[in-house]
Enzyme design. Sequence first.
Site, mmCIF file in Angstrom:
data_model
loop_
_atom_site.group_PDB
_atom_site.id
_atom_site.type_symbol
_atom_site.label_atom_id
_atom_site.label_comp_id
_atom_site.label_asym_id
_atom_site.label_seq_id
_atom_site.Cartn_x
_atom_site.Cartn_y
_atom_site.Cartn_z
ATOM 1 N N GLN A 12 0.833 -1.216 0.000
ATOM 2 C CA GLN A 12 0.000 0.000 0.000
ATOM 3 C C GLN A 12 0.867 1.266 0.000
ATOM 4 O OE1 GLN A 12 -3.570 1.447 2.712
ATOM 5 N NE2 GLN A 12 -1.668 1.702 3.845
ATOM 6 N N ASP A 13 1.730 1.394 1.009
ATOM 7 C CA ASP A 13 2.498 2.632 1.156
ATOM 8 C C ASP A 13 3.516 2.790 0.038
ATOM 9 O OD1 ASP A 13 1.083 2.719 3.480
ATOM 10 O OD2 ASP A 13 2.807 2.853 4.819
ATOM 11 N N ALA A 87 8.035 -5.448 5.058
ATOM 12 C CA ALA A 87 7.765 -6.148 6.326
ATOM 13 C C ALA A 87 6.670 -7.183 6.114
ATOM 14 C CB ALA A 87 7.307 -5.168 7.404
ATOM 15 N N SER A 132 6.143 1.805 13.778
ATOM 16 C CA SER A 132 4.689 1.633 13.886
ATOM 17 C C SER A 132 4.155 1.977 15.269
ATOM 18 C CB SER A 132 4.365 0.158 13.580
ATOM 19 O OG SER A 132 3.060 -0.160 13.993
ATOM 20 N N GLU A 134 2.093 0.290 16.717
ATOM 21 C CA GLU A 134 1.974 -0.981 17.448
ATOM 22 C C GLU A 134 3.067 -1.104 18.510
ATOM 23 O OE1 GLU A 134 -0.111 -4.021 17.395
ATOM 24 O OE2 GLU A 134 -1.345 -2.341 16.783
ATOM 25 N N TYR A 155 5.137 -8.948 15.864
ATOM 26 C CA TYR A 155 5.333 -7.868 14.893
ATOM 27 C C TYR A 155 5.846 -6.606 15.595
ATOM 28 C CZ TYR A 155 4.008 -3.907 11.921
ATOM 29 O OH TYR A 155 4.022 -2.734 11.192
ATOM 30 N N ARG A 190 -5.381 -0.565 0.564
ATOM 31 C CA ARG A 190 -5.046 -1.282 1.791
ATOM 32 C C ARG A 190 -5.192 -2.785 1.559
ATOM 33 N NH1 ARG A 190 -2.263 -1.771 6.450
ATOM 34 N NH2 ARG A 190 -3.354 -0.909 8.265
HETATM 35 P P1 NAP Z 1 1.939 -3.928 3.070
HETATM 36 O O1 NAP Z 1 0.891 -3.428 2.149
HETATM 37 O O2 NAP Z 1 1.744 -5.205 3.793
HETATM 38 O O3 NAP Z 1 3.313 -4.014 2.227
HETATM 39 C C1 NAP Z 1 4.440 -4.681 2.712
HETATM 40 C C2 NAP Z 1 5.488 -4.710 1.630
HETATM 41 O O4 NAP Z 1 6.652 -5.421 2.107
HETATM 42 C C3 NAP Z 1 5.042 -5.429 0.344
HETATM 43 O O5 NAP Z 1 5.553 -4.739 -0.758
HETATM 44 C C4 NAP Z 1 5.725 -6.780 0.479
HETATM 45 O O6 NAP Z 1 5.966 -7.416 -0.758
HETATM 46 C C5 NAP Z 1 7.043 -6.344 1.099
HETATM 47 N N1 NAP Z 1 7.796 -7.446 1.681
HETATM 48 C C6 NAP Z 1 7.377 -8.360 2.580
HETATM 49 N N2 NAP Z 1 8.363 -9.239 2.868
HETATM 50 C C7 NAP Z 1 9.434 -8.857 2.117
HETATM 51 C C8 NAP Z 1 10.754 -9.357 1.956
HETATM 52 N N3 NAP Z 1 11.186 -10.438 2.619
HETATM 53 N N4 NAP Z 1 11.590 -8.717 1.107
HETATM 54 C C9 NAP Z 1 11.186 -7.637 0.404
HETATM 55 N N5 NAP Z 1 9.927 -7.114 0.506
HETATM 56 C C10 NAP Z 1 9.075 -7.731 1.361
HETATM 57 O O7 NAP Z 1 2.292 -2.816 4.192
HETATM 58 P P2 NAP Z 1 1.968 -1.239 4.203
HETATM 59 O O8 NAP Z 1 0.661 -1.036 4.863
HETATM 60 O O9 NAP Z 1 2.247 -0.665 2.875
HETATM 61 O O10 NAP Z 1 3.066 -0.754 5.256
HETATM 62 C C11 NAP Z 1 4.376 -0.391 4.822
HETATM 63 C C12 NAP Z 1 5.338 -0.495 6.000
HETATM 64 O O11 NAP Z 1 4.901 0.359 7.044
HETATM 65 C C13 NAP Z 1 5.438 -1.885 6.621
HETATM 66 O O12 NAP Z 1 6.763 -2.042 7.090
HETATM 67 C C14 NAP Z 1 4.492 -1.828 7.806
HETATM 68 O O13 NAP Z 1 4.883 -2.752 8.791
HETATM 69 C C15 NAP Z 1 4.681 -0.385 8.244
HETATM 70 N N6 NAP Z 1 3.541 0.271 8.886
HETATM 71 C C16 NAP Z 1 2.308 0.224 8.312
HETATM 72 C C17 NAP Z 1 1.263 0.916 8.905
HETATM 73 C C18 NAP Z 1 -0.115 0.934 8.280
HETATM 74 O O14 NAP Z 1 -1.080 1.293 8.983
HETATM 75 N N7 NAP Z 1 -0.265 0.630 7.003
HETATM 76 C C19 NAP Z 1 1.483 1.644 10.081
HETATM 77 C C20 NAP Z 1 2.770 1.661 10.615
HETATM 78 C C21 NAP Z 1 3.795 0.995 10.004
HETATM 79 P P3 NAP Z 1 4.896 -8.437 -1.426
HETATM 80 O O15 NAP Z 1 3.943 -7.554 -2.197
HETATM 81 O O16 NAP Z 1 5.760 -9.289 -2.289
HETATM 82 O O17 NAP Z 1 4.218 -9.179 -0.305
HETATM 83 O O1 F7E Z 2 -6.511 -4.492 13.085
HETATM 84 C C1 F7E Z 2 -9.352 -5.590 15.126
HETATM 85 C C2 F7E Z 2 -7.972 -6.120 15.491
HETATM 86 O O2 F7E Z 2 -5.313 -5.772 11.328
HETATM 87 C C3 F7E Z 2 -7.042 -3.339 13.724
HETATM 88 C C4 F7E Z 2 -0.898 -2.862 10.360
HETATM 89 O O3 F7E Z 2 -0.813 -2.023 9.229
HETATM 90 O O4 F7E Z 2 -1.596 -1.031 11.747
HETATM 91 C C5 F7E Z 2 -1.960 -2.323 11.307
HETATM 92 O O5 F7E Z 2 -2.081 -3.213 12.399
HETATM 93 C C6 F7E Z 2 -7.907 -3.776 14.891
HETATM 94 C C7 F7E Z 2 -7.236 -4.802 15.800
HETATM 95 O O6 F7E Z 2 -4.515 -3.460 11.987
HETATM 96 C C8 F7E Z 2 -10.823 -7.917 12.765
HETATM 97 O O7 F7E Z 2 -8.057 -7.018 16.586
HETATM 98 C C9 F7E Z 2 -11.433 -6.886 14.567
HETATM 99 O O8 F7E Z 2 -7.454 -4.437 17.140
HETATM 100 O O9 F7E Z 2 -6.569 -3.671 10.682
HETATM 101 P P1 F7E Z 2 -5.752 -4.400 11.662
HETATM 102 P P2 F7E Z 2 -3.461 -3.429 13.190
HETATM 103 O O10 F7E Z 2 -3.356 -4.727 13.874
HETATM 104 O O11 F7E Z 2 -3.771 -2.227 14.023
HETATM 105 C C10 F7E Z 2 -0.343 -0.954 12.466
HETATM 106 C C11 F7E Z 2 -0.098 0.489 12.834
HETATM 107 C C12 F7E Z 2 0.768 -1.603 11.742
HETATM 108 O O12 F7E Z 2 1.920 -1.207 11.871
HETATM 109 C C13 F7E Z 2 0.474 -2.895 11.053
HETATM 110 O O13 F7E Z 2 1.455 -3.169 10.058
HETATM 111 O O14 F7E Z 2 -9.078 -4.412 14.364
HETATM 112 N N1 F7E Z 2 -10.162 -6.499 14.295
HETATM 113 N N2 F7E Z 2 -11.849 -7.751 13.640
HETATM 114 C C14 F7E Z 2 -9.755 -7.119 13.193
HETATM 115 N N3 F7E Z 2 -8.588 -7.043 12.513
HETATM 116 C C15 F7E Z 2 -8.476 -7.786 11.380
HETATM 117 N N4 F7E Z 2 -7.339 -7.710 10.655
HETATM 118 N N5 F7E Z 2 -9.489 -8.607 10.937
HETATM 119 C C16 F7E Z 2 -10.685 -8.701 11.601
HETATM 120 O O15 F7E Z 2 -11.580 -9.436 11.190
#
Ligand code: NAP
Ligand code: F7E
Length: 340
Positions: A12-13, A87, A132, A134, A155, A190
Amino acid sequence: MKTALITGVTGQDGSYLAELLIGKGYVVHGLIRRASTFNTHRLSNIFQDPHSDSPRLVLHYGDILDSDSTATLVHRIEPDEVYNLAAQSHVRVSFDMPVYTAEVAYVGALRLLEVLRNFSGRRPVRFYQASSSEMYGDTRGRLSETSPFRPRSPYAIAKVAAYWQTVNYREAYGLFAANGILFNHESPRRGETFVTRKITRGLAMILAGRERALYLGNLEARRDWGFAGDYVDAMWRILQADRPDDFVIATGASHSVRDWLRLCCDLVGLDPERIVSIDRRYFRPTEVDALEGDPSKAERLLGWKAQVRFERLAAMMLASDLGDFGVDPQRYPELAERLG
Ligand code: NAP
Ligand code: F7E
């Protein structure tokens, strides 16, 4: 012309960041994993034009775990900025795959930092680590850069370790290495198993007649949800600062999963009581009950502020998912009104 390397470019990002940087005139290189199926669908609108002399996006096969190929790539393309977004990013999945999650999210970041420590002797380079919210886990209150980390998942623990390695490379070796502590951010791109998208996509499938029910876990968890498009702009700003530092990126407002579900259902006239079932499989062994960020440092020092708020984000994601299933969003007056 600046050069950037993005790991996790297919996510996504990564896709929003690649667009942003290309719009600013960067040449963007992205690391992608080999997969048996296409994994570049989020990048399809910005692929390099094969007939153009000036590449906008160049993709390279690699893996964050394979430091030899990453080192070769870094020395070849000589990036000005490196954004480490790769990640295993799913918190629930990290309980099933804790070692793998640590290897990718922590050791992967460390390997990249080592590559950059060697490379930075040749040319200055700036490093962004995707940290993050988290990491705060059980810590309560409005969370800022000085709040303690109490991680509650494999994580989150991996991300805490990568956070401190980033700080350590900055302090020990003078590397321009910075953490963005990003709270949850969402978008039509997403991943489909994160809760916001699972809900908007699930409702769209129900309205399209493809599904009859939506199975969810803990509806009481609260998150500070923003829009990914806004948050990649913060990543870029973090690397343009005069000195490397760590920043919370958030909207400053939190809502429960139940609030998101209700809002989305209201926008398309569905009754959540009729379509949602609670499934224990989606609960986590340890949950993070509530996260709300304090973005004032980023607002003050980076001039960054979240633009898209909760209601608009829900409308944007619902409209996109409805469109994907051939349902016209304009059929729903409340949704059409929010879309403006
Ligand atoms: P995402 O959609 O799950 O994307 C993760 C990316 O990492 C994908 O391009 C995936 O490739 C790649 N990847 C996974 N394993 C890899 C490996 N071994 N080598 C190289 N690439 C690999 O995550 P996102 O939401 O865009 O988030 C981007 C980053 O920000 C992540 O590190 C996440 O943990 C962090 N983050 C996200 C959030 C959020 O709310 N979205 C908040 C805080 C931090 P594939 O497409 O091949 O799977
Ligand atoms: O869960 C609850 C679940 O999986 C949010 C990642 O991008 O943001 C993300 O992590 C909440 C949790 O995101 C379902 O228990 C209920 O409390 O959408 P999520 P996350 O765990 O907050 C952080 C900042 C990152 O860094 C991570 O990479 O929603 N929940 N029911 C559920 N969650 C999921 N996935 N599925 C359900 O059915």
